[in-house]
Design an enzyme around this catalytic site. Structure first.
Site, PDB file in Angstrom:
ATOM      1  N   GLU A 192       0.884  -1.153   0.000  1.00 23.56           N
ATOM      2  CA  GLU A 192       0.000   0.000   0.000  1.00 23.56           C
ATOM      3  C   GLU A 192       0.930   1.213   0.000  1.00 23.56           C
ATOM      4  O   GLU A 192       1.803   1.305   0.865  1.00 23.56           O
ATOM      5  CB  GLU A 192      -0.794  -0.059   1.307  1.00 23.56           C
TER       6      GLU A 192
ATOM      7  N   ARG B 279       4.754 -12.762   9.915  1.00 28.63           N
ATOM      8  CA  ARG B 279       5.487 -11.540   9.594  1.00 28.63           C
ATOM      9  C   ARG B 279       6.798 -11.500  10.360  1.00 28.63           C
ATOM     10  O   ARG B 279       6.977 -12.186  11.364  1.00 28.63           O
ATOM     11  CB  ARG B 279       4.646 -10.294   9.832  1.00 28.63           C
TER      12      ARG B 279
ATOM     13  N   LYS C 158       4.600   0.852   9.499  1.00 27.99           N
ATOM     14  CA  LYS C 158       4.732   2.086   8.716  1.00 27.99           C
ATOM     15  C   LYS C 158       4.165   3.274   9.470  1.00 27.99           C
ATOM     16  O   LYS C 158       4.701   4.371   9.401  1.00 27.99           O
ATOM     17  CB  LYS C 158       3.993   1.921   7.380  1.00 27.99           C
TER      18      LYS C 158
HETATM   19  P1  ATP Z   1       2.674  -2.037   8.138  1.00 28.62           P
HETATM   20  O1  ATP Z   1       2.115  -2.935   9.190  1.00 28.62           O
HETATM   21  O2  ATP Z   1       4.086  -1.684   8.335  1.00 28.62           O
HETATM   22  O3  ATP Z   1       1.831  -0.832   7.875  1.00 28.62           O
HETATM   23  P2  ATP Z   1       1.435  -3.348   5.963  1.00 28.62           P
HETATM   24  O4  ATP Z   1       1.235  -4.797   6.087  1.00 28.62           O
HETATM   25  O5  ATP Z   1       0.236  -2.507   6.166  1.00 28.62           O
HETATM   26  O6  ATP Z   1       2.655  -2.923   6.850  1.00 28.62           O
HETATM   27  P3  ATP Z   1       1.608  -3.325   3.116  1.00 28.62           P
HETATM   28  O7  ATP Z   1       2.082  -2.233   2.264  1.00 28.62           O
HETATM   29  O8  ATP Z   1       0.177  -3.655   3.094  1.00 28.62           O
HETATM   30  O9  ATP Z   1       2.071  -2.958   4.589  1.00 28.62           O
HETATM   31  O10 ATP Z   1       2.495  -4.617   2.898  1.00 28.62           O
HETATM   32  C1  ATP Z   1       2.822  -5.160   1.664  1.00 28.62           C
HETATM   33  C2  ATP Z   1       3.122  -6.609   1.881  1.00 28.62           C
HETATM   34  O11 ATP Z   1       4.198  -6.755   2.792  1.00 28.62           O
HETATM   35  C3  ATP Z   1       1.928  -7.334   2.455  1.00 28.62           C
HETATM   36  O12 ATP Z   1       1.758  -8.543   1.763  1.00 28.62           O
HETATM   37  C4  ATP Z   1       2.322  -7.560   3.885  1.00 28.62           C
HETATM   38  O13 ATP Z   1       1.734  -8.731   4.369  1.00 28.62           O
HETATM   39  C5  ATP Z   1       3.841  -7.659   3.802  1.00 28.62           C
HETATM   40  N1  ATP Z   1       4.454  -7.262   5.072  1.00 28.62           N
HETATM   41  C6  ATP Z   1       4.264  -6.128   5.751  1.00 28.62           C
HETATM   42  N2  ATP Z   1       4.945  -6.132   6.914  1.00 28.62           N
HETATM   43  C7  ATP Z   1       5.588  -7.323   6.973  1.00 28.62           C
HETATM   44  C8  ATP Z   1       6.456  -7.945   7.929  1.00 28.62           C
HETATM   45  N3  ATP Z   1       6.801  -7.344   9.067  1.00 28.62           N
HETATM   46  N4  ATP Z   1       6.937  -9.171   7.635  1.00 28.62           N
HETATM   47  C9  ATP Z   1       6.598  -9.789   6.493  1.00 28.62           C
HETATM   48  N5  ATP Z   1       5.797  -9.256   5.558  1.00 28.62           N
HETATM   49  C10 ATP Z   1       5.288  -8.048   5.787  1.00 28.62           C
HETATM   50 MG    MG Z   2      -1.507  -3.364   4.743  1.00 25.52          MG
END
Ligand code: ATP
Ligand code: MG
Length: 588
Positions: free
Chosen positions: A66, A292, A302
């Site tokens: 995102e 994760r 983020k």
């Molecule tokens: P955040 O929790 O930091 O806001 P998010 O999951 O909302 O992260 P996205 O941009 O939606 O961020 O993530 C893109 C991809 O990266 C998704 O498939 C998500 O599952 C994966 N991802 C995000 N954080 C992690 C993590 N700590 N470990 C592994 N994969 C991750």
């Molecule tokens: Mg997300």
């Protein structure tokens, strides 16, 4: 030629100090690299699918960020898994922006994500994709659900919807608007699209089951009103699909076979499947979840990283203390070290926390093998060699790397005026001291043995200069009648490059900065995470290095040229110390 070589001593002056060749993607043989990696459970699933001839033998994955912040080390795990899996099975991986929240998203984030994925060494199949490209199709599918009696416009307020939803223990209640006719729903949904309603006045919901044990199936909202400008679609839409209504359908449109996401989406999987079953989608993607990455001493959210940036706790998203990919890059991490780290931690379905020491070990290992050596005096004290003629200069040749002859030799000038590290001198020698002290002889690495004859102090009693004499017979050989008390690094004061050295430490003092119920993660910010050393001097061969060149400064650590460097003033970031000093301090 191997990566790292030509970022060394003779790199030409480059306007704007461009990135060094460590980042070149051509230096990687991804295919062999990927196929020799150990299997993880997702690879096992894919092998079984392939054995059964599923998806016509194709493997398509996607990385779906995102664009609401910069990527961090957690995302690197997902990137390595998605792109690495596609590479391993000769498939494809798409880069798709999941851009359904226009207010939080921006072009800046899109650009940074594209750059980070490329820098990590991965290439996506075809063009960059955006979920927003599918908004027309998603709208049509929403209309399809309405016509099938499987979606309705609800006019409950957000607050009421929450009350009607029930809890984990209690079923929800049907909305009084749940049984609106297909015609009324079509009419209202079109009005939503035309901007006839205020935000929050109504929403489109899938009609599934308000008593479902899985709350995600209790008539989830699939379209909400947002009078917001979108970075891709401009003002075309004032209604936006939810994540759940977008993700699986985008996967289906792109022919994604294995939609890999993190465990918090496990409870969404029945909904993912419900949409795929109830819509005329062109393919049948499946969702798989993995744990994760959590790292100690680190925040990987983020939202929280954005707070650190917005509050000025760090100097931007790419501050070298940030666990963002751009921050780690600036700090001196190599793409290979991050990929290796992701391999080391593996892919499982159990949540845990990884020691940040593992990440540091991964970069140490890479730089130990590949970074040319240099001498830099970070906190200098003046040394005068009283029996060495003023104005004379001789050049010593030292290996660029002690174990890799192919890196060649470097030349270091020796002159009457030298600099050594303040902490390498002790007036009163502690036990087992193997550095300089009055009356003792030490070897200056790669040059002569010198003896400290006199200590000069200022009015405050601080040592400002050491007067030494050198032993002319110790060039390339040890003295026969006495033994030098150790080896220390040095640079010529007359012929070296002034530079600023930035010493970084962990950004948080606590292993789990996010885990304290009473104290917010802010209270664990390490006040000493950055120490600037403005008077450092590095050997003259590094005069024209370019940003992102990486070195081991002998006895001091691994360092990387910061993009803040100018031709007048070089800036080096300490990537990591030579050894894990933190583990010792913490008594781990
Ligand atoms: P955040 O929790 O930091 O806001 P998010 O999951 O909302 O992260 P996205 O941009 O939606 O961020 O993530 C893109 C991809 O990266 C998704 O498939 C998500 O599952 C994966 N991802 C995000 N954080 C992690 C993590 N700590 N470990 C592994 N994969 C991750
Ligand atoms: Mg997300």
């Amino acid at each position: 030629m191997r990566a790292g070589l030509n970022c060394g001593y003779n790199a030409g002056i480059s306007s704007g100090l461009q990135a060094g060749p460590y980042q070149l993607r051509q230096d990687m043989d991804m295919t062999t690299n990927e196929s020799t990696k150990p299997n993880n459970f997702i690879h096992q699933i894919i092998e079984d699918d392939l054995a059964q001839g599923q998806n016509g033998g194709k493997v398509v994955t996607r990385f779906p960020p995102e664009p609401n912040g910069y990527l961090h080390i957690g995302h690197a795990k997902s990137i390595c898994l998605n792109f690495g899996t596609a590479l391993r099975f000769g498939g494809e991986c798409n880069l798709r922006f999941d851009d359904t929240n226009p207010e939080k998203e921006s072009q800046e984030y899109i650009d940074s994500i594209v750059e980070d994925v490329r820098w990590l060494g991965y290439d996506w199949a075809g063009e960059i994709r955006y979920s927003s490209e599918y908004f027309d199709q998603l709208y049509d599918w929403a209309v399809h659900l309405i016509k099938e009696g499987k979606a309705y416009v609800d006019s409950l307020s957000a607050h009421e919807m929450r009350e009607f939803r029930g809890t984990l223990k209690e079923p929800g209640k049907n909305s009084p608007y749940r049984d609106r006719s297909v015609e009324e729903n079509l009419n209202l949904f079109e009005k939503m699209r035309n901007g006839d309603f205020e935000e929050g006045e109504c929403a489109l919901r899938a009609k599934i089951d308000m008593a479902a044990p899985n709350i995600n199936l209790r008539d989830p909202v699939i379209y909400r009103i947002r009078h917001a400008h979108h970075h891709q679609t401009g003002d075309k839409w004032c209604i936006y699909p939810s994540y759940d209504f977008t993700h699986g359908q985008s996967d289906a449109l792109e022919g994604v076979t294995h939609s890999i996401c993190t465990l918090e989406f496990e409870d969404h999987r029945p909904l993912y499947e419900w949409f795929i079953e109830n819509l005329p989608v062109p393919a049948q993607p499946r969702q798989y979840e993995f744990a994760r990455l959590n790292l100690n001493y680190t925040v990987t959210s983020k939202r929280k990283l954005k707070l650190l940036v917005d509050e000025g706790q760090v100097n931007g998203w790419n501050d070298p203390r940030m666990p963002t990919i751009s921050g780690m890059r600036r700090r001196g991490f190599t793409p290979a070290s991050i990929r290796n780290f992701c391999d080391m931690i593996g892919v499982t379905r159990s949540n845990g926390t990884v020691d940040v020491g593992m990440l540091e070990a991964a970069i140490r290992e890479d730089l130990d093998a590949n970074a040319p050596r240099a001498m830099c005096v970070v906190d200098p004290i003046k040394v005068t060699i009283s029996n060495y003629p003023d104005g004379e200069q001789e050049w010593f040749e030292l290996p660029a790397h002690p174990k890799d002859e192919s890196m060649g030799l470097r030349k270091v000038p020796f002159t009457r005026n030298l600099l050594i590290e303040r902490e390498d001198f002790a007036e009163e020698k502690p036990r087992k001291w193997k550095r300089m002290s009055p009356g003792d002889a030490v070897r200056l690495r790669g040059a002569y043995v010198v003896r400290c004859d006199e200590v000069i102090k200022n009015e405050q009693g601080e040592v400002v200069e050491l007067v030494c004499s050198y032993d002319a017979d110790t060039k390339g050989q040890n003295p026969t009648d006495y033994k030098p008390n150790g080896v220390i690094h040095w640079v010529s004061a007359d012929n070296s490059v002034p530079c600023e050295v930035r010493l970084y430490d962990r950004l948080f003092t606590e292993p789990n900065p996010d885990g304290d119920k009473e104290r917010d993660f802010h209270s664990f910010i390490n006040p000493e995470s950055l120490k600037v050393m403005p008077n450092a001097r590095v050997e003259i061969g590094l005069k024209h290095v370019v940003a992102e060149s990486r070195y081991q400064f002998e006895r001091t650590g691994y360092f990387c040229v910061d993009p803040d460097s100018t031709e007048e003033q070089l800036v080096f970031n300490r990537t990591v110390t030579l050894r894990d000093s933190w583990a010792k301090i913490k008594g781990k």
